[in-house]
Design an enzyme around this catalytic site. Structure first.
Site, PDB file in Angstrom:
ATOM      1  N   LEU A  33       0.920  -1.050   0.068  1.00 46.09           N
ATOM      2  CA  LEU A  33      -0.038   0.116  -0.159  1.00 46.09           C
ATOM      3  C   LEU A  33       0.898   1.167  -0.149  1.00 46.09           C
ATOM      4  O   LEU A  33       1.995   1.301   0.597  1.00 46.09           O
ATOM      5  CB  LEU A  33      -0.857  -0.078   1.137  1.00 46.09           C
ATOM      6  CG  LEU A  33      -1.883  -1.095   1.221  1.00 46.09           C
ATOM      7  CD1 LEU A  33      -2.774  -1.102   2.596  1.00 46.09           C
ATOM      8  CD2 LEU A  33      -2.721  -1.266   0.007  1.00 46.09           C
ATOM      9  N   GLY A  36      -1.739   6.327  -2.705  1.00 41.25           N
ATOM     10  CA  GLY A  36      -2.730   6.441  -3.733  1.00 41.25           C
ATOM     11  C   GLY A  36      -3.814   5.306  -2.884  1.00 41.25           C
ATOM     12  O   GLY A  36      -5.011   6.009  -2.981  1.00 41.25           O
ATOM     13  N   HIS A  37      -3.412   4.357  -2.490  1.00 44.67           N
ATOM     14  CA  HIS A  37      -4.406   3.287  -1.984  1.00 44.67           C
ATOM     15  C   HIS A  37      -5.164   4.131  -0.740  1.00 44.67           C
ATOM     16  O   HIS A  37      -6.328   4.047  -0.403  1.00 44.67           O
ATOM     17  CB  HIS A  37      -3.751   2.322  -1.372  1.00 44.67           C
ATOM     18  CG  HIS A  37      -3.063   1.327  -2.254  1.00 44.67           C
ATOM     19  ND1 HIS A  37      -1.622   1.039  -2.484  1.00 44.67           N
ATOM     20  CD2 HIS A  37      -3.826   0.272  -3.505  1.00 44.67           C
ATOM     21  CE1 HIS A  37      -1.493   0.263  -3.474  1.00 44.67           C
ATOM     22  NE2 HIS A  37      -2.540  -0.094  -4.265  1.00 44.67           N
ATOM     23  N   GLN A  61      -5.128 -12.632 -12.679  1.00 44.32           N
ATOM     24  CA  GLN A  61      -4.923 -11.189 -13.751  1.00 44.32           C
ATOM     25  C   GLN A  61      -3.496 -10.944 -14.192  1.00 44.32           C
ATOM     26  O   GLN A  61      -3.391 -10.098 -15.105  1.00 44.32           O
ATOM     27  CB  GLN A  61      -5.510 -10.093 -12.859  1.00 44.32           C
ATOM     28  CG  GLN A  61      -4.780  -9.572 -11.680  1.00 44.32           C
ATOM     29  CD  GLN A  61      -5.473  -8.547 -11.038  1.00 44.32           C
ATOM     30  OE1 GLN A  61      -6.654  -8.737 -10.394  1.00 44.32           O
ATOM     31  NE2 GLN A  61      -5.011  -7.375 -11.112  1.00 44.32           N
ATOM     32  N   GLY A 148      -9.466   3.252  -8.286  1.00 47.55           N
ATOM     33  CA  GLY A 148      -8.609   4.598  -8.769  1.00 47.55           C
ATOM     34  C   GLY A 148      -8.506   4.808 -10.314  1.00 47.55           C
ATOM     35  O   GLY A 148      -8.514   3.831 -11.003  1.00 47.55           O
ATOM     36  N   ASP A 151      -6.050   3.256 -12.905  1.00 46.47           N
ATOM     37  CA  ASP A 151      -6.315   1.910 -13.704  1.00 46.47           C
ATOM     38  C   ASP A 151      -7.559   2.214 -14.497  1.00 46.47           C
ATOM     39  O   ASP A 151      -8.884   1.736 -14.118  1.00 46.47           O
ATOM     40  CB  ASP A 151      -6.368   0.595 -12.966  1.00 46.47           C
ATOM     41  CG  ASP A 151      -5.391   0.447 -12.251  1.00 46.47           C
ATOM     42  OD1 ASP A 151      -4.369   0.026 -12.983  1.00 46.47           O
ATOM     43  OD2 ASP A 151      -4.881   0.765 -10.879  1.00 46.47           O
ATOM     44  N   SER A 187       2.671   0.285  -6.576  1.00 49.61           N
ATOM     45  CA  SER A 187       3.259  -0.538  -6.022  1.00 49.61           C
ATOM     46  C   SER A 187       4.477  -1.056  -6.544  1.00 49.61           C
ATOM     47  O   SER A 187       5.413  -1.458  -6.020  1.00 49.61           O
ATOM     48  CB  SER A 187       2.248  -1.854  -5.590  1.00 49.61           C
ATOM     49  OG  SER A 187       1.070  -1.351  -4.772  1.00 49.61           O
TER      50      SER A 187
HETATM   51  P1  AMP Z   1      -3.740  -2.188  -6.901  1.00 48.22           P
HETATM   52  O1  AMP Z   1      -3.331  -2.531  -5.568  1.00 48.22           O
HETATM   53  O2  AMP Z   1      -2.622  -1.639  -7.644  1.00 48.22           O
HETATM   54  O3  AMP Z   1      -4.587  -3.346  -7.375  1.00 48.22           O
HETATM   55  O4  AMP Z   1      -4.720  -0.916  -6.532  1.00 48.22           O
HETATM   56  C1  AMP Z   1      -5.768  -1.045  -6.040  1.00 48.22           C
HETATM   57  C2  AMP Z   1      -7.004   0.158  -5.899  1.00 48.22           C
HETATM   58  O5  AMP Z   1      -5.763   1.359  -5.840  1.00 48.22           O
HETATM   59  C3  AMP Z   1      -7.210   0.154  -7.638  1.00 48.22           C
HETATM   60  O6  AMP Z   1      -8.518   0.597  -7.643  1.00 48.22           O
HETATM   61  C4  AMP Z   1      -6.051   1.329  -8.131  1.00 48.22           C
HETATM   62  O7  AMP Z   1      -6.607   2.058  -9.374  1.00 48.22           O
HETATM   63  C5  AMP Z   1      -5.902   2.245  -7.041  1.00 48.22           C
HETATM   64  N1  AMP Z   1      -4.625   2.963  -7.134  1.00 48.22           N
HETATM   65  C6  AMP Z   1      -3.527   2.418  -7.366  1.00 48.22           C
HETATM   66  N2  AMP Z   1      -2.624   3.386  -7.421  1.00 48.22           N
HETATM   67  C7  AMP Z   1      -3.173   4.464  -7.537  1.00 48.22           C
HETATM   68  C8  AMP Z   1      -2.875   6.059  -7.413  1.00 48.22           C
HETATM   69  N3  AMP Z   1      -1.669   6.097  -7.692  1.00 48.22           N
HETATM   70  N4  AMP Z   1      -3.732   6.880  -7.184  1.00 48.22           N
HETATM   71  C9  AMP Z   1      -5.124   6.364  -6.925  1.00 48.22           C
HETATM   72  N5  AMP Z   1      -5.446   5.211  -7.035  1.00 48.22           N
HETATM   73  C10 AMP Z   1      -4.572   4.361  -7.166  1.00 48.22           C
END
Ligand code: AMP
Length: 283
Positions: A33, A36-37, A61, A148, A151, A187
């Protein structure tokens, strides 16, 4: 913060919360995390009685086995960060708990959204995303779920899934959170070499130039210009750049005034694949 590892335990806990009419906000993640998360979790905290975060590195995925194996895992730090933003519930299941020995995806039809951009370059990616998110929605039964715009294609696909499957869940898109130098938080950024970390802000810098030029140059010219910038770059390799309609995600050649557009990009910084996007304001 309550931590659950099994479907049964979290379901029975959330059932009692639902009985007490508490609203549930859900933030699915793959862990490692960062801010952003946390921005998604903070947003969810404001609008729901209870916030559930899941951490699950979903094998179906990943089209690239090495990316899956090397995906950063920082569970201890993640729980600290979650405590710091007063997350109520963490769901941290094993692969076996989710897939019960059958690690495969359901096939989805997202009306063509799945065939654009990431869908072209990451085989089966969105079937994997659809499979896990649908599964997690069934377990968590949220009122609202937060994704977010980092994506963006995934966000649009989840909205489509909710609509097609008549799920009673509001999907909330959240702004991209960036490092001070503009690099979108991810990440995977922790896996960048020093050289690639220094080079990576070039991606967002280029997107900002695209945004500045959208009203004076056509999409084809801009795309050629971006491709040229990356050809000249010593350490970043462009996988794709495209300007696409926000709704259909189809690439465009010419703008129409009543539509919304975004520029989307995927770049290799060494072994690490980075994606980003930017909203384009057209006149
Ligand atoms: P992930 O752990 O990468 O699967 O991300 C989990 C959620 O956090 C997803 O909805 C991503 O789009 C969102 N997310 C990841 N990085 C960011 C960021 N820099 N800004 C906003 N949301 C993010």
């Amino acid at each position: 913060m309550k931590i659950f590892n099994t479907k049964q335990e979290i379901k029975s806990f959330l059932h009692t919360q639902g009985e007490a009419n508490k609203t549930i906000g859900f933030v699915p993640t793959m862990g490692a995390l960062h801010e952003g998360h946390l921005s998604l979790i903070k947003k969810a905290k404001k609008k729901n009685d209870l916030v559930v975060v899941s951490i699950f590195v979903n094998p179906t995925q990943f089209d690239n086995k090495e990316d899956l194996v090397k995906y950063p895992k920082t569970y201890k730090n993640d729980t600290k960060l979650l405590e710091s933003v007063s997350c109520d519930v963490l769901f941290f299941p094993s692969v076996e708990e989710i897939y019960a020995g059958n690690i495969s995806s359901e096939k989805f039809n997202f009306d063509g959204l799945e065939n654009q951009m990431e869908g072209k370059f990451r085989d089966g990616h969105f079937d994997g995303v659809g499979t896990i998110v649908k599964n997690l929605f069934e377990i968590v039964t949220p009122n609202k779920a937060y994704f977010g715009q980092k994506d963006f294609q995934q966000l649009q696909i989840i909205k489509k899934m909710v609509k097609k499957h008549h799920l009673n869940i509001k999907i909330k898109g959240c702004a991209i959170y960036r490092e001070k130098d503009g690099l979108a938080m991810s990440s995977r950024n922790t896996r960048l070499t020093k050289e690639h970390r220094t080079a990576a802000p070039f991606i967002y810098k280029t997107l900002k130039k695209v945004r500045a030029n959208i009203n004076t140059k056509n999409a084809t010219k801009i795309t050629e210009w971006v491709e040229k910038q990356f050809k000249k770059h010593p350490s970043l390799e462009l996988e794709y750049f495209t300007i696409a309609d926000e709704k259909t995600l189809e690439s465009i050649k010419n703008k129409e005034s009543d539509k919304k557009y975004r520029a989307f990009i995927a770049v290799f910084a060494g072994e690490i694949r980075l994606i980003d996007n930017i909203r384009l304001k057209t006149n």
